[in-house]
Design a protein around this motif. Structure first.
Motif, short mmCIF file in Angstrom:
data_model
loop_
_atom_site.label_atom_id
_atom_site.label_comp_id
_atom_site.label_asym_id
_atom_site.label_seq_id
_atom_site.Cartn_x
_atom_site.Cartn_y
_atom_site.Cartn_z
N HIS A 23 4.18 12.92 -4.44
CA HIS A 23 3.90 11.74 -4.02
C HIS A 23 4.79 11.38 -2.66
N ARG A 43 -1.52 7.03 -14.16
CA ARG A 43 -1.27 6.29 -13.27
C ARG A 43 0.26 6.00 -12.86
N THR A 45 3.09 3.73 -9.95
CA THR A 45 3.15 2.73 -9.01
C THR A 45 4.43 3.26 -8.40
N HIS A 49 2.60 0.90 -4.63
CA HIS A 49 1.42 1.57 -4.40
C HIS A 49 1.21 2.51 -5.53
N ALA A 50 0.10 2.04 -6.24
CA ALA A 50 -0.62 2.74 -7.48
C ALA A 50 -1.24 4.04 -7.12
N GLN A 51 -0.98 5.22 -7.78
CA GLN A 51 -1.57 6.44 -7.47
C GLN A 51 -1.72 7.11 -8.75
N ARG A 52 -2.68 8.03 -8.69
CA ARG A 52 -2.92 8.93 -9.89
C ARG A 52 -2.06 9.95 -9.96
N GLU A 120 0.51 18.07 3.51
CA GLU A 120 -0.89 17.43 3.67
C GLU A 120 -1.57 17.48 4.79
N ARG A 131 -3.11 10.12 5.60
CA ARG A 131 -1.71 10.11 5.01
C ARG A 131 -1.18 8.65 4.89
N VAL A 134 -2.80 7.65 1.48
CA VAL A 134 -2.18 8.52 0.25
C VAL A 134 -0.58 8.13 0.11
N PHE A 135 -0.03 8.16 1.17
CA PHE A 135 1.53 8.19 0.93
C PHE A 135 2.18 6.72 1.21
N ASN A 136 1.11 5.86 1.60
CA ASN A 136 1.45 4.53 1.70
C ASN A 136 2.59 4.29 2.98
#
Length: 164
Positions: A23, A43, A45, A49-52, A120, A131, A134-136
């Motif tokens: 991540h 999930r 966080t 930043h919440a991510q799968r 990425e 980016r 995706v990566f905050n």
């Protein structure tokens, strides 16, 4: 990343590396709490930043949480990563704990994080907005990675022409 594969062999060590490698999380993200995890919905966080959770991250977390539950079944500590010193208390593991397990052995989380963002950019494209989302990342940081990726891609394109 051969050093990482050699050194990160325990579930705890893998848990330290996974957020950076998957991540692109900063080292301080290691101080996740159980509230940052939503395992049933896969999930996580990180830094708000919440991510799968992909399969590798999910399995890494699952292995650590199983070990954590077995080793310290009654811990009041809500941090995901704990050790024998922090389990009876509520604070996160120390920076020295992270250094002892990885940095002193040649594994640098910030370098792993940077490599993840650059990877990425090289595989998905140099679009900084992607980016940043995706990566905050800030737009400035995302743009810097885009420039580095584009320079690397341009160098690869020019190499065959120079040798021919």
């Amino acid at each position: 990343m051969p050093a990482v594969e050699r050194i990160a062999v325990t579930p705890g060590q893998r848990l330290i590396v996974a957020p950076a490698a998957i991540h692109a999380a900063r080292a301080r993200a290691i101080h996740l709490t159980l509230d940052d995890l939503d395992m049933p919905n896969r999930r996580i966080t990180i830094a708000g930043h919440a991510q799968r959770l992909g399969e590798l991250a999910y399995q890494t977390l699952r292995a650590w949480l199983d070990q954590r539950r077995t080793t310290w079944p009654r811990t009041p500590n809500r941090h995901v990563l704990i050790n024998a010193m922090t389990a009876p208390r509520t604070e996160p593991v120390s920076a020295e704990y992270l250094k002892r397990h990885l940095l002193h052995q040649g594994v640098h989380l910030e370098r792993i994080r940077g490599n993840r963002v650059l990877h990425e950019a090289l595989t998905v494209g140099t679009d900084p907005l992607h980016r940043a989302l995706v990566f905050n990342l800030s737009h400035i940081t995302a743009s810097r990675y885009a420039t580095i990726a584009q320079d690397l891609l341009d160098d690869q394109i020019e190499q065959p022409a120079k040798s021919g």
